[in-house]
Motif scaffolding. Structure first.
Motif, PDB file in Angstrom:
ATOM      1  N   HIS A 189     -10.802 -48.689   4.260  1.00  0.00           N
ATOM      2  CA  HIS A 189     -11.482 -47.168   4.564  1.00  0.00           C
ATOM      3  C   HIS A 189     -12.319 -47.397   6.096  1.00  0.00           C
ATOM      4  N   ASP A 244     -15.747 -45.991   7.657  1.00  0.00           N
ATOM      5  CA  ASP A 244     -17.067 -45.435   7.086  1.00  0.00           C
ATOM      6  C   ASP A 244     -17.384 -43.881   7.774  1.00  0.00           C
ATOM      7  N   TRP A 257     -19.090 -54.628  12.840  1.00  0.00           N
ATOM      8  CA  TRP A 257     -17.772 -54.256  13.095  1.00  0.00           C
ATOM      9  C   TRP A 257     -17.872 -52.713  13.597  1.00  0.00           C
ATOM     10  N   HIS A 294     -11.800 -51.184   7.296  1.00  0.00           N
ATOM     11  CA  HIS A 294     -12.022 -52.543   6.502  1.00  0.00           C
ATOM     12  C   HIS A 294     -11.972 -52.414   5.084  1.00  0.00           C
ATOM     13  N   ARG A 353     -27.141 -53.921   4.641  1.00  0.00           N
ATOM     14  CA  ARG A 353     -26.256 -53.326   5.781  1.00  0.00           C
ATOM     15  C   ARG A 353     -27.173 -52.287   6.365  1.00  0.00           C
TER      16      ARG A 353
HETATM   17 MN    MN Z   1     -17.411 -49.421   4.531  1.00  0.00          MN
END
Ligand code: MN
Ligand code: OGA
Length: 279
Positions: free
Chosen positions: A101, A103, A247, A254, A269
């Motif tokens: 996917h 984000d 990233w 990812h 995160r």
């Molecule tokens: Mn993700």
């Protein structure tokens, strides 16, 4: 200080060597170097950086605007990624990270997809839980010239329901109703970035291609996704506690390798918000 960037995969990913946690905020040049290396490599790995949450958020603020929506963690700007509902009450949604996917393709509002995502490993899985990355720029570059032309006008409907169905094929009526509360989005298949580079917008959130029979469109999307995520195009990060990975969410797709719901795996995160619509 000498920072070196060492390529990891053939197609995507590099390790940043020679930077210590204390230098991230002390020297603006580090953030500039990281941004440039991110554009060039898609994914940057900092092994054993042992970043604390506050420094992680402060460093991300040097890269752009940080998402501070509530993240099941006391430090604003940190979102706790864990399948343990005691650590993250929305954990069930995170199983969708097991599918490829990008984000932020189906935001609540008109937000653009995130620019960059940072994960730091606080605890790792005993099995599974690696994170895999493939280049969405390369996905476009590797198309034949004919495909680059014929796919140019395609538009794709993205939905939270599509992402969630990948891991929960038979939802309860309540689950389905909750997923459907999130508005669907239409994005072009090919994203032409401000930089002039082009990428494919693929992944679990894709539902169907506008104006094409649903099954035909899904078969096309599946085949494009398969082609750009063959093992030779993927960088797979095997985590150790204290690793940080960043990233470029605009040009990278990812996924997490599956790990059990009871796993101790915990990632902290931080999301750097996007400034660029998909167009
Ligand atoms: Mn993700
Ligand atoms: C994410 C995500 C992957 C992982 O946080 O957006 O996809 O390996 N995480 O946890």
């Amino acid at each position: 200080m000498t920072i070196t960037i060492e390529k990891l995969g053939r197609a995507v990913g590099a390790e940043v060597v020679g930077v210590r946690r204390e230098q991230l905020l002390a020297d603006r040049d580090v953030a500039d170097t990281v941004m440039q290396a991110l554009e060039e490599n898609g994914v940057l790995v900092f092994r054993g950086l042992h970043l604390d949450p506050e420094t992680q958020v402060a460093f991300c603020r040097l890269l752009g605007q940080v998402d501070t929506s509530p993240g099941h963690h006391p430090v604003p700007g940190i979102y706790r990624v864990s399948l343990d509902t005691a650590k993250n009450s929305s954990a069930s949604y995170l199983r969708a990270t097991f599918d490829w996917h990008i984000d932020g393709c189906t935001p609540e509002d008109d937000a653009y997809p995130q620019m960059a995502t940072v994960l730091t490993a606080k605890a790792v899985a005993t099995s599974g839980g690696e994170t895999e990355f493939a280049s969405a720029y390369k996905a476009f570059d590797d198309l034949s010239a004919e495909e680059q032309t014929s796919l140019r006008s395609l538009r794709v409907v993205h939905s939270l329901e599509a992402s969630q169905r990948g891991v929960t094929a038979e939802p309860t009526p309540e689950q389905l109703a909750a997923w459907r509360k999130r508005p669907t989005k239409v994005h072009p298949l090919i994203w032409t970035h401000k930089s002039g580079r082009r990428s494919l917008v693929l992944g679990a959130s894709t539902d169907h291609v506008v104006g094409m029979p649903v099954e035909e469109g899904r078969a096309l999307l599946d085949s494009l996704l398969r082609r750009c995520t063959t093992p030779d195009r993927v960088y797979r990060h095997t985590w150790s506690v204290g690793d940080t990975v960043i990233w470029d969410n605009r040009g990278v797709i990812h996924r997490a390798a599956p790990y059990p719901a009871g796993s101790p795996r915990e990632m902290l995160r931080t999301t750097v918000l996007g400034e660029e619509p998909i167009e």
